[in-house]
Motif scaffolding. Structure first.
Motif, mmCIF file in Angstrom:
data_model
loop_
_atom_site.group_PDB
_atom_site.id
_atom_site.type_symbol
_atom_site.label_atom_id
_atom_site.label_comp_id
_atom_site.label_asym_id
_atom_site.label_seq_id
_atom_site.Cartn_x
_atom_site.Cartn_y
_atom_site.Cartn_z
ATOM 1 N N ILE A 71 33.470 50.422 12.386
ATOM 2 C CA ILE A 71 33.295 50.809 13.436
ATOM 3 C C ILE A 71 34.045 51.340 14.212
ATOM 4 N N ASN A 72 35.479 52.043 14.481
ATOM 5 C CA ASN A 72 36.391 51.178 15.879
ATOM 6 C C ASN A 72 35.597 51.633 17.358
ATOM 7 N N ASP A 73 36.862 50.571 18.334
ATOM 8 C CA ASP A 73 36.563 51.041 19.827
ATOM 9 C C ASP A 73 37.073 53.000 20.287
ATOM 10 N N ASP A 74 37.805 52.829 19.118
ATOM 11 C CA ASP A 74 37.734 54.577 20.543
ATOM 12 C C ASP A 74 37.515 55.698 20.078
ATOM 13 N N GLY A 75 35.770 55.496 19.182
ATOM 14 C CA GLY A 75 35.366 56.120 19.242
ATOM 15 C C GLY A 75 35.276 56.885 17.878
ATOM 16 N N THR A 76 35.735 56.096 16.807
ATOM 17 C CA THR A 76 35.878 56.122 15.414
ATOM 18 C C THR A 76 36.059 55.668 14.833
ATOM 19 N N LEU A 77 35.136 56.400 13.032
ATOM 20 C CA LEU A 77 34.891 55.260 12.151
ATOM 21 C C LEU A 77 35.201 55.335 10.869
ATOM 22 N N GLU A 78 35.396 54.623 10.406
ATOM 23 C CA GLU A 78 36.112 54.768 8.853
ATOM 24 C C GLU A 78 34.549 54.803 7.794
ATOM 25 N N LEU A 87 38.280 57.778 4.619
ATOM 26 C CA LEU A 87 38.852 58.859 6.152
ATOM 27 C C LEU A 87 38.625 58.167 7.297
ATOM 28 N N LYS A 88 39.009 58.624 8.519
ATOM 29 C CA LYS A 88 39.106 57.778 10.099
ATOM 30 C C LYS A 88 38.464 59.570 10.060
#
Length: 114
Positions: A71-78, A87-88
């Protein structure tokens, strides 16, 4: 003609009150059956997205099944769709209903070992 206008003027007050009451009832019914359930569903979706963690099995709104890898800080996840394939995607692209169905189906198919 003059008597008709006097009759309409005398009864006009009650008709206006009745229209106002009916309009209020229509607004209340609209709120109960349309606005309130949508707000509740949106609140559940937001809570679900905030509670996601690594390892959760999810389904996107496009129908892609996978497991959250990061889980990324920019509102995306892998999302890991198959071993070694990632997939992002945006967090908001996860479907609450479909993810709950896939997890419910997985929980019912697991049989306890003896």
């Amino acid at each position: 003609m003059n008597q008709l206008s006097i009759f309409l003027a005398a009864g006009g007050g009650k008709g206006g009150e009745m229209q106002l009451l009916m309009m209020g009832a229509i607004i209340l019914v609209f709120w109960l059956f349309m606005i309130r359930p949508q707000a509740k569903k949106a609140k559940q979706q937001k809570q679900f997205i905030n509670d996601m963690k690594k390892g959760d099995r999810v389904v996107t709104i496009a129908g892609i099944h996978g497991t959250i890898n990061k889980i990324n800080d920019d509102g995306t996840l892998e999302l890991q769709t198959s071993p070694g394939s990632y997939l992002k995607i945006e967090r908001s692209a996860i479907s609450l209903e479909w993810s709950q169905q896939i997890n419910k189906a997985a929980a019912t198919t697991v049989t306890p070992t003896k």
